[in-house]
Design a protein around this motif. Structure first.
Motif: not given
Length: 159
Positions: A30-37, A44-45, A68-71, A97-104
């Motif tokens: 439900e949120h992006k990685s804390p390591h992205v700008s 959100p997928t 990771s939950n952001y992979s 096909v959806l291809d996504n990540s939440h870690n940048g």
């Protein structure tokens, strides 16, 4: 690969949200990685899946790279109303096909294609020349516009 391993070359077969949570938890993050700008636009997928679901498209396979939950993760969707379609003395199945990540690490991508059944165990391959994709960098994305794009993508199969 052993007979008890449910992972296929295209991912784990899923029918419920619990299946998705077990095999590709990043899909439901439900949120992006804390390591992205701060410039990073979170896509959100699960919201894209909800938009596709309203148009008759359901997840059938999921796959995730890393724990990771952001992979990076991939979700294959089928529309049961479309089934297999005849094409040049063959039968093909429309798929998204959806291809996504939440870690940048990777852009959000939506791939559309016609996939051919090649054997009775459900293995499919993409038909040459019958594939289109949309690639979205995670910067400045308007979710309302993206959901409108989802509708355009899904409706391309309605002939």
């Amino acid at each position: 690969m052993t007979r008890n391993n449910p992972l296929t070359s295209i991912g784990y077969r899923v029918t419920t949200l619990e299946d998705i949570r077990n095999h590709a938890p990043a899909v439901l993050t439900e949120h992006k990685s804390p390591h992205v700008s701060d410039r990073y636009s979170y896509v959100p997928t699960y919201e894209l899946l909800e938009a596709f679901d309203k148009l008759g498209w359901s997840p059938t396979y999921v796959r995730q790279q890393g724990s990771s939950n952001y992979s990076r993760h991939m979700v294959r969707l089928n529309n049961p109303d479309l089934g297999f379609m005849p094409l040049h003395r063959d039968k093909v199945r429309p798929q998204i096909v959806l291809d996504n990540s939440h870690n940048g690490i990777s852009p959000a991508q939506i791939h559309m294609g016609l996939f051919r059944l090649v054997c009775t165990n459900g293995l499919v391959v993409a038909m040459p020349g019958m594939f289109t994709s949309v690639r979205l960098r995670h910067i400045g994305i308007d979710m309302k516009e993206l959901k409108e794009l989802v509708e355009v993508v899904a409706n391309q199969y309605n002939i």
